[in-house]
Design a protein around this motif. Structure first.
Motif, PDB file in Angstrom:
ATOM      1  N   PHE A 136       0.845  -1.205   0.000  1.00  0.00           N
ATOM      2  CA  PHE A 136       0.000   0.000   0.000  1.00  0.00           C
ATOM      3  C   PHE A 136       0.879   1.255   0.000  1.00  0.00           C
ATOM      4  CE2 PHE A 136      -2.102   3.505   2.117  1.00  0.00           C
ATOM      5  CZ  PHE A 136      -3.370   3.522   1.582  1.00  0.00           C
ATOM      6  N   GLU A 137       1.928   1.239   0.826  1.00  0.00           N
ATOM      7  CA  GLU A 137       2.779   2.432   0.956  1.00  0.00           C
ATOM      8  C   GLU A 137       3.600   2.664  -0.318  1.00  0.00           C
ATOM      9  OE1 GLU A 137       4.646   1.919   4.845  1.00  0.00           O
ATOM     10  OE2 GLU A 137       2.779   2.566   5.832  1.00  0.00           O
ATOM     11  N   LEU A 138       4.059   1.581  -0.948  1.00  0.00           N
ATOM     12  CA  LEU A 138       4.795   1.721  -2.212  1.00  0.00           C
ATOM     13  C   LEU A 138       3.889   2.300  -3.302  1.00  0.00           C
ATOM     14  CD1 LEU A 138       6.740  -1.671  -2.347  1.00  0.00           C
ATOM     15  CD2 LEU A 138       7.775   0.607  -2.465  1.00  0.00           C
ATOM     16  N   TRP A 139       2.641   1.815  -3.356  1.00  0.00           N
ATOM     17  CA  TRP A 139       1.723   2.241  -4.414  1.00  0.00           C
ATOM     18  C   TRP A 139       1.239   3.676  -4.228  1.00  0.00           C
ATOM     19  CZ3 TRP A 139      -1.479  -2.834  -3.656  1.00  0.00           C
ATOM     20  CH2 TRP A 139      -0.943  -3.854  -4.454  1.00  0.00           C
ATOM     21  N   THR A 140       0.946   4.030  -2.989  1.00  0.00           N
ATOM     22  CA  THR A 140       0.241   5.310  -2.766  1.00  0.00           C
ATOM     23  C   THR A 140       1.145   6.405  -2.203  1.00  0.00           C
ATOM     24  OG1 THR A 140      -0.370   4.803  -0.477  1.00  0.00           O
ATOM     25  CG2 THR A 140      -1.881   4.019  -2.212  1.00  0.00           C
ATOM     26  N   GLY A 141       2.302   6.044  -1.670  1.00  0.00           N
ATOM     27  CA  GLY A 141       3.168   7.044  -1.041  1.00  0.00           C
ATOM     28  C   GLY A 141       2.594   7.553   0.280  1.00  0.00           C
ATOM     29  N   ARG A 142       1.533   6.914   0.781  1.00  0.00           N
ATOM     30  CA  ARG A 142       0.946   7.325   2.072  1.00  0.00           C
ATOM     31  C   ARG A 142       1.234   6.277   3.143  1.00  0.00           C
ATOM     32  NH1 ARG A 142      -5.162   9.406   1.031  1.00  0.00           N
ATOM     33  NH2 ARG A 142      -4.912  10.067  -1.130  1.00  0.00           N
ATOM     34  N   ASP A 143       1.145   6.697   4.415  1.00  0.00           N
ATOM     35  CA  ASP A 143       1.221   5.722   5.496  1.00  0.00           C
ATOM     36  C   ASP A 143      -0.017   4.840   5.448  1.00  0.00           C
ATOM     37  OD1 ASP A 143       3.579   6.689   6.418  1.00  0.00           O
ATOM     38  OD2 ASP A 143       2.689   7.942   7.995  1.00  0.00           O
ATOM     39  N   ALA A 144       0.171   3.547   5.625  1.00  0.00           N
ATOM     40  CA  ALA A 144      -0.970   2.628   5.589  1.00  0.00           C
ATOM     41  C   ALA A 144      -1.739   2.683   6.910  1.00  0.00           C
ATOM     42  CB  ALA A 144      -0.471   1.210   5.338  1.00  0.00           C
ATOM     43  N   PRO A 145      -3.065   2.609   6.846  1.00  0.00           N
ATOM     44  CA  PRO A 145      -3.865   2.536   8.082  1.00  0.00           C
ATOM     45  C   PRO A 145      -3.870   1.103   8.614  1.00  0.00           C
ATOM     46  CG  PRO A 145      -5.297   2.549   6.161  1.00  0.00           C
ATOM     47  CD  PRO A 145      -3.891   2.588   5.636  1.00  0.00           C
ATOM     48  N   VAL A 146      -2.807   0.773   9.351  1.00  0.00           N
ATOM     49  CA  VAL A 146      -2.541  -0.623   9.725  1.00  0.00           C
ATOM     50  C   VAL A 146      -3.697  -1.224  10.522  1.00  0.00           C
ATOM     51  CG1 VAL A 146      -0.886  -2.160  10.854  1.00  0.00           C
ATOM     52  CG2 VAL A 146      -0.079  -0.071   9.764  1.00  0.00           C
ATOM     53  N   GLU A 147      -4.244  -0.448  11.470  1.00  0.00           N
ATOM     54  CA  GLU A 147      -5.295  -1.025  12.315  1.00  0.00           C
ATOM     55  C   GLU A 147      -6.548  -1.357  11.519  1.00  0.00           C
ATOM     56  OE1 GLU A 147      -4.347  -2.411  14.869  1.00  0.00           O
ATOM     57  OE2 GLU A 147      -2.452  -1.309  14.793  1.00  0.00           O
ATOM     58  N   ALA A 148      -6.924  -0.478  10.591  1.00  0.00           N
ATOM     59  CA  ALA A 148      -8.114  -0.746   9.764  1.00  0.00           C
ATOM     60  C   ALA A 148      -7.890  -1.978   8.889  1.00  0.00           C
ATOM     61  CB  ALA A 148      -8.439   0.471   8.899  1.00  0.00           C
ATOM     62  N   MET A 149      -6.672  -2.108   8.370  1.00  0.00           N
ATOM     63  CA  MET A 149      -6.363  -3.270   7.519  1.00  0.00           C
ATOM     64  C   MET A 149      -6.388  -4.547   8.354  1.00  0.00           C
ATOM     65  SD  MET A 149      -3.317  -1.524   5.245  1.00  0.00           S
ATOM     66  CE  MET A 149      -2.982  -2.849   4.082  1.00  0.00           C
ATOM     67  N   ASN A 150      -5.838  -4.478   9.559  1.00  0.00           N
ATOM     68  CA  ASN A 150      -5.826  -5.641  10.447  1.00  0.00           C
ATOM     69  C   ASN A 150      -7.253  -6.056  10.815  1.00  0.00           C
ATOM     70  OD1 ASN A 150      -4.679  -7.653  12.004  1.00  0.00           O
ATOM     71  ND2 ASN A 150      -4.408  -6.350  13.802  1.00  0.00           N
ATOM     72  N   ALA A 151      -8.089  -5.069  11.084  1.00  0.00           N
ATOM     73  CA  ALA A 151      -9.472  -5.367  11.484  1.00  0.00           C
ATOM     74  C   ALA A 151     -10.218  -6.109  10.375  1.00  0.00           C
ATOM     75  CB  ALA A 151     -10.197  -4.077  11.854  1.00  0.00           C
ATOM     76  N   ALA A 152      -9.849  -5.850   9.119  1.00  0.00           N
ATOM     77  CA  ALA A 152     -10.525  -6.514   7.998  1.00  0.00           C
ATOM     78  C   ALA A 152     -10.154  -7.990   7.902  1.00  0.00           C
ATOM     79  CB  ALA A 152     -10.162  -5.803   6.690  1.00  0.00           C
ATOM     80  N   LEU A 153      -9.098  -8.382   8.596  1.00  0.00           N
ATOM     81  CA  LEU A 153      -8.612  -9.766   8.498  1.00  0.00           C
ATOM     82  C   LEU A 153      -9.103 -10.651   9.631  1.00  0.00           C
ATOM     83  CD1 LEU A 153      -4.877  -9.121   7.519  1.00  0.00           C
ATOM     84  CD2 LEU A 153      -6.771  -9.762   6.031  1.00  0.00           C
ATOM     85  N   ARG A 154      -9.648 -10.027  10.689  1.00  0.00           N
ATOM     86  CA  ARG A 154      -9.928 -10.808  11.902  1.00  0.00           C
ATOM     87  C   ARG A 154     -11.378 -10.712  12.347  1.00  0.00           C
ATOM     88  NH1 ARG A 154      -5.273 -12.768  13.899  1.00  0.00           N
ATOM     89  NH2 ARG A 154      -3.451 -11.997  12.807  1.00  0.00           N
TER      90      ARG A 154
END
Ligand code: SKM
Length: 263
Positions: free
Chosen positions: A245-263
């Motif tokens: 995500f960070e390579l593609w967008t140049g932004r910091d990834a919202p890690v917690e939101a991404m983690n929540a989608a997995l669990r």
């Protein structure tokens, strides 16, 4: 709208779409993440076609990570590893990266597992196994690769600083190891299968299983019963996805939101 996606075969089990779309929603990016399942012979056409259609980026999974290396400009780490799992179409020519390596080291970091000076066994010498072996060696571990085809493990070990390789008969090395990483697909969609006999597992191990369907594989269940630290494959999926995500967008990834989608 931007389009990102995953190319692999199979891809039906993948949790990358909900994980990345959670990141787009959280950051307000107008983007979608979709899966593509070309036939083995069609991967070059698929990557060219994605580029021509204006796809912004692709993740790459089994069995295409090594094929895609030949189809893009790999960065130095992807080139060393010999496998690409992230393609960025944003530049003049498609660039290939390997974010699985960061996924491995960051997963251990997140669980407080020190890698420097430790003995690690990697099971599997495909795309994920290659990334794991380089990542662990670069973090200071002594790596042994065990693979069904011993030759492939030995070949990989020759490229990884200080590593050794062998067939599945060398899995007994786990008895003396500090770190174990399953980079095969054994256990995927099959909760009764395990790549490693329980007799080798012990309480001084930290075990990462790259398989994340199911989250609790037989390997992790038996490792936990032996008293080991266990790290499920959703951590590796999350942390390689964060870097993509960070390579593609140049932004910091919202890690917690991404983690929540997995669990
Ligand atoms: O390297 C990753 C890939 O980027 C995504 C993925 C998935 O969605 O299952 C698995 C790994 O191969």
């Amino acid at each position: 709208m931007q389009v990102y996606g995953l190319v692999g075969n199979p891809v039906g089990h993948s949790l990358s779409p909900p994980m990345h779309e959670a990141a787009y929603e959280e950051t307000g990016l107008d983007a979608r993440y979709v899966t593509f399942e070309p036939a083995r012979d069609d991967i070059a056409a698929a990557v060219d076609g994605a580029d021509a259609l204006g796809v912004s980026g692709l993740n790459v999974t089994i069995p295409f990570k090594q094929d895609v290396l030949e189809l893009v400009d790999p960065d130095p780490l992807a080139e060393r590893i010999g496998a690409v799992n992230t393609v960025d179409f944003g530049g003049e020519t498609p660039t290939g990266y390997n974010t699985d390596a960061a996924g491995v080291t960051r997963s251990f970091e997140r669980h407080g597992v020190e890698l420097d000076g430790k003995d690690a066994v990697v099971v599997g010498a495909g795309g994920a196994g290659r990334a794991a072996a380089f990542a662990l060696a670069d973090a200071g571990a002594s790596v042994h690769v065990a693979n069904r085809t011993a030759e492939t493990a030995v070949e990989l070990a020759e490229a990884v600083p200080g590593a050794t390789g062998g067939g599945l008969d060398t899995l007994d090395r786990i008895r003396e190891a500090d770190v174990l990483l399953n980079a095969t697909s054994v256990g995927m969609e099959s909760p009764d299968e395990t790549p490693v006999s329980a007799e080798y597992l012990h309480g001084d191990l930290a075990v990462l299983d790259a398989v994340y369907t199911p989250l609790e594989t037989r390997l992790l269940r038996e490792a936990a019963a032996a008293g080991a630290v266990t790290i499920d494959g959703a951590w590796m999926l999350l942390l390689q996805g964060v870097e993509a995500f960070e390579l593609w967008t140049g932004r910091d990834a919202p890690v917690e939101a991404m983690n929540a989608a997995l669990r």
